[in-house]
Design a protein around this motif. Sequence first.
Motif, PDB file in Angstrom:
ATOM      1  N   GLY A  93       0.782  -1.222   0.000  1.00 16.32           N
ATOM      2  CA  GLY A  93       0.000   0.000   0.000  1.00 16.32           C
ATOM      3  C   GLY A  93       0.816   1.276   0.000  1.00 16.32           C
ATOM      4  O   GLY A  93       0.257   2.367  -0.156  1.00 16.32           O
ATOM      5  N   LEU A  94       2.123   1.172   0.188  1.00 18.53           N
ATOM      6  CA  LEU A  94       2.964   2.366   0.272  1.00 18.53           C
ATOM      7  C   LEU A  94       3.386   2.818  -1.122  1.00 18.53           C
ATOM      8  O   LEU A  94       3.873   2.026  -1.933  1.00 18.53           O
ATOM      9  N   GLN A  95       3.206   4.097  -1.385  1.00 22.96           N
ATOM     10  CA  GLN A  95       3.668   4.713  -2.622  1.00 22.96           C
ATOM     11  C   GLN A  95       4.812   5.666  -2.281  1.00 22.96           C
ATOM     12  O   GLN A  95       4.643   6.558  -1.446  1.00 22.96           O
ATOM     13  N   LEU A  96       5.954   5.475  -2.906  1.00 27.00           N
ATOM     14  CA  LEU A  96       7.128   6.300  -2.614  1.00 27.00           C
ATOM     15  C   LEU A  96       7.208   7.450  -3.609  1.00 27.00           C
ATOM     16  O   LEU A  96       7.191   7.250  -4.824  1.00 27.00           O
ATOM     17  N   ALA A  97       7.283   8.668  -3.073  1.00 28.48           N
ATOM     18  CA  ALA A  97       7.411   9.869  -3.901  1.00 28.48           C
ATOM     19  C   ALA A  97       8.708  10.569  -3.524  1.00 28.48           C
ATOM     20  O   ALA A  97       8.855  11.058  -2.396  1.00 28.48           O
ATOM     21  N   GLU A  98       9.650  10.614  -4.431  1.00 25.61           N
ATOM     22  CA  GLU A  98      10.957  11.199  -4.132  1.00 25.61           C
ATOM     23  C   GLU A  98      10.888  12.726  -4.155  1.00 25.61           C
ATOM     24  O   GLU A  98      10.326  13.327  -5.068  1.00 25.61           O
ATOM     25  N   MET A  99      11.494  13.343  -3.145  1.00 28.81           N
ATOM     26  CA  MET A  99      11.587  14.800  -3.114  1.00 28.81           C
ATOM     27  C   MET A  99      12.816  15.269  -3.878  1.00 28.81           C
ATOM     28  O   MET A  99      13.782  14.516  -4.044  1.00 28.81           O
ATOM     29  N   ALA A 100      12.795  16.496  -4.340  1.00 30.33           N
ATOM     30  CA  ALA A 100      13.970  17.085  -4.958  1.00 30.33           C
ATOM     31  C   ALA A 100      15.003  17.412  -3.885  1.00 30.33           C
ATOM     32  O   ALA A 100      14.662  17.627  -2.718  1.00 30.33           O
ATOM     33  N   ASP A 101      16.253  17.451  -4.258  1.00 32.59           N
ATOM     34  CA  ASP A 101      17.341  17.837  -3.359  1.00 32.59           C
ATOM     35  C   ASP A 101      17.370  16.999  -2.084  1.00 32.59           C
ATOM     36  O   ASP A 101      17.656  17.499  -0.993  1.00 32.59           O
ATOM     37  N   THR A 102      17.094  15.709  -2.225  1.00 37.65           N
ATOM     38  CA  THR A 102      17.025  14.860  -1.035  1.00 37.65           C
ATOM     39  C   THR A 102      18.367  14.753  -0.322  1.00 37.65           C
ATOM     40  O   THR A 102      18.439  14.450   0.864  1.00 37.65           O
ATOM     41  N   GLU A 103      19.470  15.018  -1.054  1.00 39.68           N
ATOM     42  CA  GLU A 103      20.796  14.911  -0.444  1.00 39.68           C
ATOM     43  C   GLU A 103      21.206  16.179   0.298  1.00 39.68           C
ATOM     44  O   GLU A 103      22.261  16.202   0.944  1.00 39.68           O
ATOM     45  N   VAL A 104      20.384  17.224   0.265  1.00 42.92           N
ATOM     46  CA  VAL A 104      20.712  18.487   0.931  1.00 42.92           C
ATOM     47  C   VAL A 104      20.348  18.397   2.412  1.00 42.92           C
ATOM     48  O   VAL A 104      19.290  17.861   2.783  1.00 42.92           O
ATOM     49  N   CYS A 105      21.198  18.951   3.283  1.00 44.68           N
ATOM     50  CA  CYS A 105      20.993  18.912   4.731  1.00 44.68           C
ATOM     51  C   CYS A 105      19.653  19.533   5.123  1.00 44.68           C
ATOM     52  O   CYS A 105      19.211  20.525   4.532  1.00 44.68           O
ATOM     53  N   CYS A 106      19.030  18.961   6.162  1.00 45.10           N
ATOM     54  CA  CYS A 106      17.752  19.479   6.653  1.00 45.10           C
ATOM     55  C   CYS A 106      17.937  20.623   7.647  1.00 45.10           C
ATOM     56  O   CYS A 106      16.973  21.270   8.053  1.00 45.10           O
ATOM     57  N   GLY A 107      19.190  20.845   8.087  1.00 51.35           N
ATOM     58  CA  GLY A 107      19.454  21.936   9.013  1.00 51.35           C
ATOM     59  C   GLY A 107      19.644  21.525  10.453  1.00 51.35           C
ATOM     60  O   GLY A 107      19.911  22.365  11.308  1.00 51.35           O
ATOM     61  N   PHE A 108      19.513  20.228  10.763  1.00 53.57           N
ATOM     62  CA  PHE A 108      19.678  19.797  12.152  1.00 53.57           C
ATOM     63  C   PHE A 108      21.151  19.869  12.550  1.00 53.57           C
ATOM     64  O   PHE A 108      21.575  20.755  13.272  1.00 53.57           O
ATOM     65  N   GLY A 109      21.925  18.906  12.117  1.00 50.98           N
ATOM     66  CA  GLY A 109      23.367  18.952  12.352  1.00 50.98           C
ATOM     67  C   GLY A 109      23.788  18.957  13.800  1.00 50.98           C
ATOM     68  O   GLY A 109      24.810  19.563  14.150  1.00 50.98           O
ATOM     69  N   GLY A 110      23.015  18.311  14.682  1.00 45.29           N
ATOM     70  CA  GLY A 110      23.387  18.276  16.092  1.00 45.29           C
ATOM     71  C   GLY A 110      23.402  19.671  16.692  1.00 45.29           C
ATOM     72  O   GLY A 110      22.412  20.398  16.654  1.00 45.29           O
ATOM     73  N   SER A 111      24.548  20.080  17.230  1.00 44.08           N
ATOM     74  CA  SER A 111      24.638  21.395  17.856  1.00 44.08           C
ATOM     75  C   SER A 111      24.587  22.538  16.843  1.00 44.08           C
ATOM     76  O   SER A 111      24.425  23.699  17.220  1.00 44.08           O
ATOM     77  N   PHE A 112      24.699  22.227  15.563  1.00 48.29           N
ATOM     78  CA  PHE A 112      24.618  23.261  14.527  1.00 48.29           C
ATOM     79  C   PHE A 112      23.316  24.038  14.629  1.00 48.29           C
ATOM     80  O   PHE A 112      23.293  25.266  14.499  1.00 48.29           O
ATOM     81  N   CYS A 113      22.205  23.311  14.881  1.00 49.85           N
ATOM     82  CA  CYS A 113      20.903  23.988  14.918  1.00 49.85           C
ATOM     83  C   CYS A 113      20.780  24.921  16.120  1.00 49.85           C
ATOM     84  O   CYS A 113      19.950  25.834  16.119  1.00 49.85           O
ATOM     85  N   VAL A 114      21.608  24.693  17.145  1.00 48.28           N
ATOM     86  CA  VAL A 114      21.619  25.571  18.318  1.00 48.28           C
ATOM     87  C   VAL A 114      22.544  26.759  18.091  1.00 48.28           C
ATOM     88  O   VAL A 114      22.222  27.901  18.428  1.00 48.28           O
ATOM     89  N   LYS A 115      23.692  26.498  17.489  1.00 51.16           N
ATOM     90  CA  LYS A 115      24.673  27.558  17.256  1.00 51.16           C
ATOM     91  C   LYS A 115      24.240  28.513  16.153  1.00 51.16           C
ATOM     92  O   LYS A 115      24.541  29.707  16.188  1.00 51.16           O
ATOM     93  N   TYR A 116      23.560  27.979  15.154  1.00 51.65           N
ATOM     94  CA  TYR A 116      23.184  28.786  13.990  1.00 51.65           C
ATOM     95  C   TYR A 116      21.691  28.619  13.684  1.00 51.65           C
ATOM     96  O   TYR A 116      21.304  28.057  12.652  1.00 51.65           O
ATOM     97  N   PRO A 117      20.829  29.080  14.577  1.00 54.04           N
ATOM     98  CA  PRO A 117      19.389  28.827  14.422  1.00 54.04           C
ATOM     99  C   PRO A 117      18.786  29.424  13.154  1.00 54.04           C
ATOM    100  O   PRO A 117      17.862  28.833  12.577  1.00 54.04           O
ATOM    101  N   GLU A 118      19.275  30.575  12.715  1.00 54.57           N
ATOM    102  CA  GLU A 118      18.696  31.186  11.527  1.00 54.57           C
ATOM    103  C   GLU A 118      18.979  30.346  10.280  1.00 54.57           C
ATOM    104  O   GLU A 118      18.084  30.102   9.459  1.00 54.57           O
ATOM    105  N   ILE A 119      20.228  29.890  10.162  1.00 48.92           N
ATOM    106  CA  ILE A 119      20.574  29.048   9.017  1.00 48.92           C
ATOM    107  C   ILE A 119      19.835  27.718   9.100  1.00 48.92           C
ATOM    108  O   ILE A 119      19.297  27.221   8.105  1.00 48.92           O
ATOM    109  N   SER A 120      19.798  27.146  10.305  1.00 50.97           N
ATOM    110  CA  SER A 120      19.115  25.873  10.505  1.00 50.97           C
ATOM    111  C   SER A 120      17.640  25.975  10.133  1.00 50.97           C
ATOM    112  O   SER A 120      17.086  25.094   9.459  1.00 50.97           O
TER     113      SER A 120
END
Length: 256
Positions: A161-188
Motif C-alpha cells: 500500500g505504500l507509494q514512494l514519492a521522491e523529493m527534490a534535493d534529497t541529499e541536501v541537509c535538513c538543518g539539524f546537524g546536532g549542535s549546529f541547529c543551536v549555534k546557527y538557528p537562523e541558518i538551521s
Amino acid sequence: MPPRVGLFATCLMNLFRPNVGFAAVKLLENAGCRVEVPQNQTCCGQPAYNSGDFEATRALARQVIEVFEGFDYVVGPSGSCMATIRKDYPRLFADDPPWRARAEALAAKSFELVSFLTDVRGVQAVDAAYPGTVTCLDSCSGLRELGIQAQPRLLLGSVDGLQLAEMADTEVCCGFGGSFCVKYPEISGRLADDKLARVAETGAGTLVGGDLGCLLHLAGRMTRCGAPVKVFHTAEVLAGLADGDGIGGAPEARQP
C-alpha cells in the motif's frame, strides 16, 4: 546458530521515541537474529566528539567497546551514531594501539539498522502495510559516511500500500546537524523550511528517515508551521509499527 546482535539504543530513541527500538528488535528478529539490549550501554559520544571534547569521547567510546565487543554484530537505528562508532572510534585511538585495535574490531561489525538488514542479512522485503504516499529523507551522516540511500527505498518498496514519492534535493541537509541547529538557528531554520517545501512538493502525507535528530527537527518545524504531514522513523513503517501518532505527536490523518 542465529547471529547474536547487540542493539545500540540511541539517546534520542530512549528519550523521545522508544517505538523505534521495538521496531528495530522486530525487524532484526524477523531477519533471524538473536537480539540483546545491554543495560549498561551509554551514549556513543558523538555530541562530545563534535564539540571537540575528545577525552570525554574516548571515555564513552571505551565503555561502548567493552559493552558490545562480545556480540557478533552491533546494530543501531541511526546513521549518525553508527557512523561515529564505525568511522570516528578508530581515529580517536590513533595513538593508543591496544584500544585502536579494539575500536577497529568493533567498527568492522557495527551497522546502521536498514543497511544491516539488506547488506548483511540479505533482506529484500518486509511483511508490513502502510497505505499512503511516503517521501524519504536522506540524513547527512547516513548518506555521506555510510552510503545509505538505496537500502531504505528497497525495503519501503515492499511495504503493501505504500507509494514512494521522491523529493527534490534529497541529499541536501535538513538543518539539524546536532549542535549546529543551536549555534546557527537562523541558518538551521532556513534549511528546515527549504526541506519542508521539498516535502510539500511531493504531495506525500508521510516523511520517513533513519536519523531521529533530523526527524525531530523537521517534525517540530512542521508542527509550528501546521504542515499536515506525519513523520516516522523508517524502521517503524518497515516493522508495521506506524499506526499511532507520528514523531512530534501530530496525529494528522494520512493523505492519499
